[in-house]
Write an enzyme that holds these catalytic residues in place. Structure first.
Site, mmCIF file in Angstrom:
data_model
loop_
_atom_site.group_PDB
_atom_site.id
_atom_site.type_symbol
_atom_site.label_atom_id
_atom_site.label_comp_id
_atom_site.label_asym_id
_atom_site.label_seq_id
_atom_site.Cartn_x
_atom_site.Cartn_y
_atom_site.Cartn_z
ATOM 1 N N ILE A 66 0.832 -1.197 0.000
ATOM 2 C CA ILE A 66 0.000 0.000 0.000
ATOM 3 C C ILE A 66 0.867 1.248 0.000
ATOM 4 O O ILE A 66 1.827 1.364 0.783
ATOM 5 C CB ILE A 66 -0.925 0.014 1.236
ATOM 6 N N CYS A 67 0.527 2.174 -0.873
ATOM 7 C CA CYS A 67 1.213 3.458 -0.924
ATOM 8 C C CYS A 67 0.396 4.456 -0.104
ATOM 9 O O CYS A 67 -0.585 5.024 -0.586
ATOM 10 C CB CYS A 67 1.349 3.928 -2.375
ATOM 11 N N LEU A 68 0.790 4.630 1.162
ATOM 12 C CA LEU A 68 0.063 5.500 2.077
ATOM 13 C C LEU A 68 1.071 6.256 2.921
ATOM 14 O O LEU A 68 1.992 5.653 3.488
ATOM 15 C CB LEU A 68 -0.864 4.660 2.963
#
Length: 224
Positions: free
Chosen positions: A87-89
């Site tokens: 996840i790109c968070l």
């Protein structure tokens, strides 16, 4: 071995149990508190609604000073989710803070589902469709929602399935017995309505011979 990171994870787990956020759940595996399994339910009134998405969270001994490694296990189609489920968070990367706990991580990911950042895409196709063809994007999302149901049902072990089958069978048998009892009561009520006189006479027959004036004289009375 008890370490600061493990003690902190135990506090995170107790918080999740005592005050669980809506739409997310998580727990450490039985033999490793540094490895968690979690489930995020798709937010209502979004394309992800009713989805059941499974994740893993891997913590290090440096938690909470360093964020966990979080991945979707369920198939995901989202601008900020890589093909391997990563996840790109921002809060899992450059904006992490030791004040964040497991509940904060899960609720942030849940919010990300319907509030993506297409300008920093992990999935370029999803980001493009989200910006240029929302209808096709939502169609792809609905497909992974349906796949999440199938995966969830498939992952039930045999013992759980047997338990569910037994519960359903017991419920069916109880309903069947109750229906039969109601039918018998209804039949008895109909019979009582159809022959009310017969039921009224029944106690008189049990008492003995009638004392009305129409009764026949006995042999002794005839001879007298």
């Amino acid at each position: 071995m008890t370490t600061p990171s493990r003690r902190r994870l135990m506090r995170d787990f107790r918080k999740l149990q005592e005050d669980p956020p809506s739409g997310v759940s998580g727990a450490p595996t039985e033999d490793n508190i540094l490895l968690w399994h979690a489930v995020i339910f798709g937010p209502q009134d979004t394309p992800f609604e009713d989805g059941t998405f499974k994740m893993t969270l891997e913590f290090s001994e440096e938690y909470p000073n360093k964020p966990p490694t979080v991945k979707f296990v369920s198939k995901m189609f989202h601008p900020n989710v890589y093909a391997d489920g990563s996840i790109c968070l921002d809060i899992l990367q450059n904006r992490w803070s030791p004040t964040y706990d497991v509940a904060a991580v899960l609720t942030s990911i849940q919010s990300l589902l319907d509030e993506p950042n297409p300008n920093s895409p992990a999935n370029s196709l999803a980001a493009q469709l989200y910006q240029e063809n929302r209808r096709e994007y939502e169609k792809r999302v609905h497909q992974i929602v349906e796949q999440s149901w199938e995966a969830f049902n498939t992952d039930l072990d045999d013992e759980t399935k047997a338990t569910l089958d037994n519960e359903l069978r017991e419920e069916f048998e109880n309903n069947e017995r109750e229906l039969l009892r109601q039918q018998e009561q209804a039949a008895a009520a109909r019979a009582a309505q159809a022959h009310p006189a017969a039921q009224e006479d029944q106690p008189l027959e049990a008492v003995g011979p009638s004392s009305s004036g129409d009764e026949q004289p006995t042999m002794a009375q005839a001879e007298a």
